[in-house]
Design an enzyme around this catalytic site. Sequence first.
Site: not given
Ligand code: NAD
Length: 481
Positions: A175, A250, A284, A385
């Site tokens: 997804k 992550e 991140c 963040e």
């Molecule tokens: P997000 O948490 O908004 O979304 C991540 C994913 O989860 C998306 O595919 C989203 O559609 C899905 N999602 C959203 N709500 C959900 C739910 N209720 N149930 C299941 N899935 C759901 O994150 P984002 O805005 O896409 O990315 C930014 C964040 O990701 C930042 O906090 C960043 O630090 C983190 N990030 C971490 C890493 C790492 O490796 N540690 C890498 C990249 C990004």
Amino acid sequence: MGSHLQELLLIGGDLVPAASGLQADLVDPATGEIWAAVAAGGVEDIDRAVQVADQARASWRKVNSHDRTRILLNLANLIRAQGEALAQLESRNVGKPIREAREEVGLAADCFEYYAGAINKIGGQTIPVAAAGISMTLREPVGVCGLIAPWNFPIAITAWKVAPALAMGNTIVLKPASQTPLTALRLGELALQAGVPAGVFNVIPGVGNVAGAALASHPLVRKVSFTGSTEIGSAVMKLAAEDIKRITLELGGKSANLVFVDADLDKAVLKALWSVLGNAGQDCCARSRLLLERPLYEEFLYRLSHEFKKLKIGLPLQEETEIGALISLAHRDRVQHYIELGKQEGATLVCGGMIPSQDEFRGGAFLQPTLFADVDPNMKIAQEEIFGPVLCAIPFDTEEEAIAIANQSLYGLSGSIWTRDMGRALRVARAIETGVLSINTGHSVHLEAPFGGVKRSGLGRELGLAVLDHYSELKSIFIAE
Ligand code: NAD
Ligand code: MN
């Protein structure tokens, strides 16, 4: 590139519309224009894809280790052959500079090569148990893996999950983030061309709290690998708990970059900049807190602000662009809110903070790289963040104080230390609560080394051989003499 893409779901080797018939528009972050419509997968589509992936387990397990290696190498080659097209698609979808997108596509190909090579080298053990006979372990696939990806490095982070999952013999429902489904769909199609059997790798774009939640809670999914925010990661963990799914997370970060007086300043200044402004700060691992030892504080900030002002903000597909657009206007609003907050909290705005005024940026989610000085570690801009091009500089007086400030965070993902004193470097590196750390460079993600966070930055590790433990089960077998 076509002006208006129409995209579907990939289930069982076929491109199909969502059961509901619903589509979602994609907005070009650099122009504000709608440029693609993507089928919006829902609960029913996730259920179909998971059933298909469950049935495909046998077909993927039948492929022997040699052939599985060859198939993943084919996929790496196809990614490279399509590299420029994939990079352009990604650049336009995310708003990121084309040069960064090219690198990420290259990393995705490298990732498939690495795990292709691991397939016939990673196995179980024989164990000298007390009983008469032989105890041995087999490494078996977990089953259907639900992979949930973020929008900031879509193809690279997707590869980090897909490659080890396939290498260990699992099947997948992916997804992608609702904003960035395009390279995920292309990857699924290329995997079919490479010889991955239909149904082994399914891709369902859709809204997070609908499609993502359905995937994280589907009873036939055995493992969830999630990359995204800490808040959603916690929600996904609760969904996965119901069926005792394996889970890796992550999540977010607020990493510290510690610069001591004996550092190589020329290098440290430029790397301090790029370790937060790469991908316009939507990283991140961004070292978004800059901890400067007091005697070099003024000079460092002076030189840094000079470099900030030289940065080339530009349209993502232009070669010379260094800072592209943020993912969306809504996200830019959120970042700007933090910039306002920083001013209210009493930090000194050294440079940036504005929307660039040139005509070519109208309609896009552009924002000037922003440097705050005199930040107190307790301020919200030093704790939360921001996920944008914002760097917070904090002075410190002693090594102990630097460590304490670095650790004053709910997160613990990455970080850097700048010093020529290797004793100090090691001491500080051991004392900082974080999953990965770099000394005298701004970058600590390597395909071959484990990557992941401590505290609220996550659970488990990606990359290296370490991730293979999360995509396999150890079965113990005892054969009596
Ligand atoms: P997000 O948490 O908004 O979304 C991540 C994913 O989860 C998306 O595919 C989203 O559609 C899905 N999602 C959203 N709500 C959900 C739910 N209720 N149930 C299941 N899935 C759901 O994150 P984002 O805005 O896409 O990315 C930014 C964040 O990701 C930042 O906090 C960043 O630090 C983190 N990030 C971490 C890493 C790492 O490796 N540690 C890498 C990249 C990004
Ligand atoms: Mn989000």
